[in-house]
Design a protein around this motif. Structure first.
Motif, PDB file in Angstrom:
ATOM      1  N   LYS A  54      23.946  35.685 -21.366  1.00  0.00           N
ATOM      2  CA  LYS A  54      23.122  34.502 -21.596  1.00  0.00           C
ATOM      3  C   LYS A  54      21.981  34.772 -22.571  1.00  0.00           C
ATOM      4  O   LYS A  54      21.020  33.999 -22.655  1.00  0.00           O
ATOM      5  N   ALA A  55      22.105  35.860 -23.324  1.00  0.00           N
ATOM      6  CA  ALA A  55      21.039  36.226 -24.258  1.00  0.00           C
ATOM      7  C   ALA A  55      20.992  35.275 -25.447  1.00  0.00           C
ATOM      8  O   ALA A  55      22.021  34.789 -25.922  1.00  0.00           O
ATOM      9  N   LYS A  56      19.774  35.024 -25.923  1.00  0.00           N
ATOM     10  CA  LYS A  56      19.555  34.307 -27.176  1.00  0.00           C
ATOM     11  C   LYS A  56      18.926  35.292 -28.153  1.00  0.00           C
ATOM     12  O   LYS A  56      17.751  35.645 -28.026  1.00  0.00           O
ATOM     13  N   VAL A  57      19.743  35.757 -29.088  1.00  0.00           N
ATOM     14  CA  VAL A  57      19.285  36.785 -30.022  1.00  0.00           C
ATOM     15  C   VAL A  57      18.322  36.165 -31.028  1.00  0.00           C
ATOM     16  O   VAL A  57      18.622  35.139 -31.652  1.00  0.00           O
ATOM     17  N   GLY A  58      17.168  36.788 -31.172  1.00  0.00           N
ATOM     18  CA  GLY A  58      16.156  36.258 -32.079  1.00  0.00           C
ATOM     19  C   GLY A  58      16.055  36.995 -33.397  1.00  0.00           C
ATOM     20  O   GLY A  58      15.638  36.426 -34.402  1.00  0.00           O
ATOM     21  N   GLY A  59      16.434  38.280 -33.408  1.00  0.00           N
ATOM     22  CA  GLY A  59      16.316  39.035 -34.651  1.00  0.00           C
ATOM     23  C   GLY A  59      17.152  40.298 -34.621  1.00  0.00           C
ATOM     24  O   GLY A  59      17.349  40.906 -33.561  1.00  0.00           O
ATOM     25  N   VAL A 102      17.466  45.054 -31.945  1.00  0.00           N
ATOM     26  CA  VAL A 102      17.793  43.641 -31.755  1.00  0.00           C
ATOM     27  C   VAL A 102      16.812  43.064 -30.736  1.00  0.00           C
ATOM     28  O   VAL A 102      16.644  43.613 -29.643  1.00  0.00           O
ATOM     29  N   THR A 103      16.175  41.959 -31.104  1.00  0.00           N
ATOM     30  CA  THR A 103      15.275  41.272 -30.178  1.00  0.00           C
ATOM     31  C   THR A 103      15.995  40.062 -29.599  1.00  0.00           C
ATOM     32  O   THR A 103      16.781  39.397 -30.283  1.00  0.00           O
ATOM     33  N   PHE A 104      15.706  39.752 -28.329  1.00  0.00           N
ATOM     34  CA  PHE A 104      16.417  38.660 -27.665  1.00  0.00           C
ATOM     35  C   PHE A 104      15.633  38.166 -26.455  1.00  0.00           C
ATOM     36  O   PHE A 104      14.698  38.825 -25.976  1.00  0.00           O
ATOM     37  N   LYS A 105      16.049  36.994 -25.975  1.00  0.00           N
ATOM     38  CA  LYS A 105      15.554  36.446 -24.712  1.00  0.00           C
ATOM     39  C   LYS A 105      16.728  36.318 -23.766  1.00  0.00           C
ATOM     40  O   LYS A 105      17.814  35.915 -24.170  1.00  0.00           O
ATOM     41  N   ALA A 106      16.517  36.658 -22.521  1.00  0.00           N
ATOM     42  CA  ALA A 106      17.554  36.548 -21.495  1.00  0.00           C
ATOM     43  C   ALA A 106      16.863  36.282 -20.165  1.00  0.00           C
ATOM     44  O   ALA A 106      15.644  36.508 -20.033  1.00  0.00           O
ATOM     45  N   PRO A 107      17.582  35.791 -19.162  1.00  0.00           N
ATOM     46  CA  PRO A 107      16.968  35.571 -17.843  1.00  0.00           C
ATOM     47  C   PRO A 107      16.281  36.837 -17.339  1.00  0.00           C
ATOM     48  O   PRO A 107      16.892  37.910 -17.265  1.00  0.00           O
ATOM     49  N   GLY A 108      15.003  36.726 -17.025  1.00  0.00           N
ATOM     50  CA  GLY A 108      14.248  37.873 -16.538  1.00  0.00           C
ATOM     51  C   GLY A 108      13.743  38.795 -17.631  1.00  0.00           C
ATOM     52  O   GLY A 108      13.112  39.813 -17.338  1.00  0.00           O
ATOM     53  N   MET A 109      13.994  38.469 -18.901  1.00  0.00           N
ATOM     54  CA  MET A 109      13.556  39.316 -20.008  1.00  0.00           C
ATOM     55  C   MET A 109      13.132  38.413 -21.167  1.00  0.00           C
ATOM     56  O   MET A 109      13.951  38.029 -22.005  1.00  0.00           O
ATOM     57  N   GLU A 110      11.853  38.079 -21.206  1.00  0.00           N
ATOM     58  CA  GLU A 110      11.357  37.118 -22.186  1.00  0.00           C
ATOM     59  C   GLU A 110      11.256  37.712 -23.587  1.00  0.00           C
ATOM     60  O   GLU A 110      11.485  37.025 -24.588  1.00  0.00           O
ATOM     61  N   GLY A 144      27.509  50.525 -32.546  1.00  0.00           N
ATOM     62  CA  GLY A 144      26.994  49.388 -31.801  1.00  0.00           C
ATOM     63  C   GLY A 144      26.770  49.678 -30.330  1.00  0.00           C
ATOM     64  O   GLY A 144      26.421  48.777 -29.562  1.00  0.00           O
ATOM     65  N   ALA A 145      26.972  50.932 -29.920  1.00  0.00           N
ATOM     66  CA  ALA A 145      26.756  51.300 -28.521  1.00  0.00           C
ATOM     67  C   ALA A 145      25.276  51.145 -28.162  1.00  0.00           C
ATOM     68  O   ALA A 145      24.386  51.449 -28.965  1.00  0.00           O
ATOM     69  N   LEU A 146      25.024  50.674 -26.945  1.00  0.00           N
ATOM     70  CA  LEU A 146      23.652  50.472 -26.491  1.00  0.00           C
ATOM     71  C   LEU A 146      22.990  51.813 -26.197  1.00  0.00           C
ATOM     72  O   LEU A 146      23.442  52.575 -25.345  1.00  0.00           O
ATOM     73  N   LEU A 147      21.883  52.096 -26.909  1.00  0.00           N
ATOM     74  CA  LEU A 147      21.131  53.330 -26.689  1.00  0.00           C
ATOM     75  C   LEU A 147      20.069  53.152 -25.604  1.00  0.00           C
ATOM     76  O   LEU A 147      19.677  54.110 -24.943  1.00  0.00           O
ATOM     77  N   GLY A 148      19.609  51.932 -25.427  1.00  0.00           N
ATOM     78  CA  GLY A 148      18.593  51.638 -24.422  1.00  0.00           C
ATOM     79  C   GLY A 148      17.993  50.281 -24.692  1.00  0.00           C
ATOM     80  O   GLY A 148      18.195  49.678 -25.752  1.00  0.00           O
ATOM     81  N   SER A 149      17.248  49.767 -23.719  1.00  0.00           N
ATOM     82  CA  SER A 149      16.614  48.459 -23.861  1.00  0.00           C
ATOM     83  C   SER A 149      15.309  48.442 -23.085  1.00  0.00           C
ATOM     84  O   SER A 149      15.059  49.296 -22.229  1.00  0.00           O
ATOM     85  N   ARG A 150      14.487  47.451 -23.386  1.00  0.00           N
ATOM     86  CA  ARG A 150      13.221  47.281 -22.676  1.00  0.00           C
ATOM     87  C   ARG A 150      12.695  45.875 -22.912  1.00  0.00           C
ATOM     88  O   ARG A 150      13.084  45.200 -23.871  1.00  0.00           O
ATOM     89  N   ASP A 151      11.838  45.440 -22.030  1.00  0.00           N
ATOM     90  CA  ASP A 151      11.120  44.183 -22.201  1.00  0.00           C
ATOM     91  C   ASP A 151       9.734  44.550 -22.731  1.00  0.00           C
ATOM     92  O   ASP A 151       8.950  45.214 -22.049  1.00  0.00           O
TER      93      ASP A 151
END
Length: 382
Positions: free
Chosen positions: A87-92, A105-113, A124-131
């Motif tokens: 449900k992510a909305k990719v912003g950049g 990649v910046t994005f908005k998702a439920p629980g992660m503004e 394209g493998a995910l190295l990590g993420s954070r809010d």
């Protein structure tokens, strides 16, 4: 007694009372704003080296695990994030800053503004993420927390506006202090001398005054550019009164994209902006703003003042038409002046030596706050 003679003592009395009023203003502004000034300075000193510190704390986020000739396309990067957060909305999508770097990649998702995902630039493998707006003890949160505090004190848009007014108030505090410390009859050697083998009051006063005289102008620059960062529209309007400034860029928009309405892809937007990659310019990234019907490509000129780029290409999401190319470094005098304010504030304009000078300047408010309080207390004892 003539009216002129009677008026002279009143005028003299006003001149005499002017300086004590400024001393009172400087003292109480320092006591009320001092701690904020200290925190702004310390956080700003860290943010001068934000990317370097963040990369040192979180090397797994900023370096791709594999090597390849060309990074992944922006389309694939956006799709990789949406595969992880359905449900992510990719912003950049922002390209690697250096060889072997990761995609951001910046994005908005439920629980992660204010989500931020780092991807391997080759696979394209995910190295990590954070809010970036989250508060946590993990190393991945430290620099985003420092940046959020410095920008808006964790209060969003209202906090950013407040920071602008605080910057103006600190500039006034510094200007009054500079006026009060300015040496009479140009006795600069005496004004800049710090004698530690004298009374505690005099030593603390000398430290406060002498270092204040030396550092007032750089700190004034930081305070005024901070005023701009919090209130860019206000400062832009002020500059427009005395210098030529281009059209208001924030008004560029198209009707919001409807839910089922078709639009060009990330990759198509990148291809549309590609012809502007001339004279050594590189692509920094692309942001997507469906509420304004726009893609915005950010390009870094070879002589750019900002590492994320000042050259921006506004693209209609529906038709792919380039609405406008904004290049303030090649624009009017007011545009160039405004484009320099954030790089000056963040240490991006001027090289490594300027970064270290700004970091040192960020430590000085703590010295002024401490010596200001001790001088005041020691004077009261006397």
């Amino acid at each position: 007694m003539s009216l002129t003679a009677a008026a002279t003592p009143v005028s003299a009395q006003r001149r005499i009372s002017f300086k004590p009023a400024l001393v009172w203003l400087h003292r109480w502004a320092g006591l009320t704003l001092g701690l904020l000034f200290v925190l702004m300075g310390l956080s700003g000193a860290l943010l001068v080296f934000e990317h370097d510190i963040d990369a040192a704390l979180n090397p797994h986020l900023f370096h791709s695990a594999t090597a390849c000739a060309a990074p992944l396309g922006v389309d694939a990067a956006a799709q990789a994030v949406q595969a992880q957060w359905t449900k992510a909305k990719v912003g950049g999508v922002f390209l690697p800053r250096h060889e072997g770097g990761s995609l951001r990649v910046t994005f908005k998702a439920p629980g992660m503004e204010t989500g931020e995902a780092m991807l391997d630039a080759c696979t394209g493998a995910l190295l990590g993420s954070r809010d970036r707006s989250a508060i946590g003890l993990g190393a991945q949160y430290w620099m985003p927390m420092v940046q959020t505090w410095h920008l808006n004190m964790f209060q969003g848009k209202s906090g950013r506006l407040a920071q602008g007014y605080i910057g103006a108030a600190i500039a006034l505090l510094l200007a009054v202090g500079l006026y009060l410390a300015w040496p009479l009859k140009r006795q600069w050697r005496r004004a800049l001398r710090i004698k530690l083998n004298q009374s505690a009051y005099r030593s603390h006063y000398d430290l406060h005054r002498s270092i204040g005289l030396l550092a007032a102008l750089p700190l004034l620059l930081l305070a005024l550019t901070g005023f701009y960062n919090g209130l860019p529209e206000v400062v832009g309007g002020m500059v427009a009164r005395i210098a030529d400034v281009g059209a208001e860029r924030r008004s560029i928009a198209r009707p919001a994209l409807k839910k089922d309405e078709s639009a060009i892809s990330w990759g198509e937007a990148q291809a549309i902006a590609a012809p502007y990659l001339q004279g050594g310019a590189t692509m920094a990234g692309i942001s997507r703003q469906p509420d304004k019907g726009l893609y915005i490509a950010r390009l870094v000129r070879a002589d750019d003042w900002q590492r994320t780029g000042t050259l921006r290409i506004y693209i209609d999401m529906r038709s792919g038409k380039v609405l406008e190319a904004i290049d303030p470094l090649s624009g009017k005098a007011g545009d160039r002046f405004l484009a320099a304010l954030f790089p000056l504030h963040s240490g991006q304009l001027g090289g490594t030596a300027v970064k270290w000078l700004l970091a040192l300047a960020g430590l000085l408010p703590a010295l002024f706050f401490i010596t200001g309080i001790t001088t005041w207390r020691l004077r009261r004892k006397k």
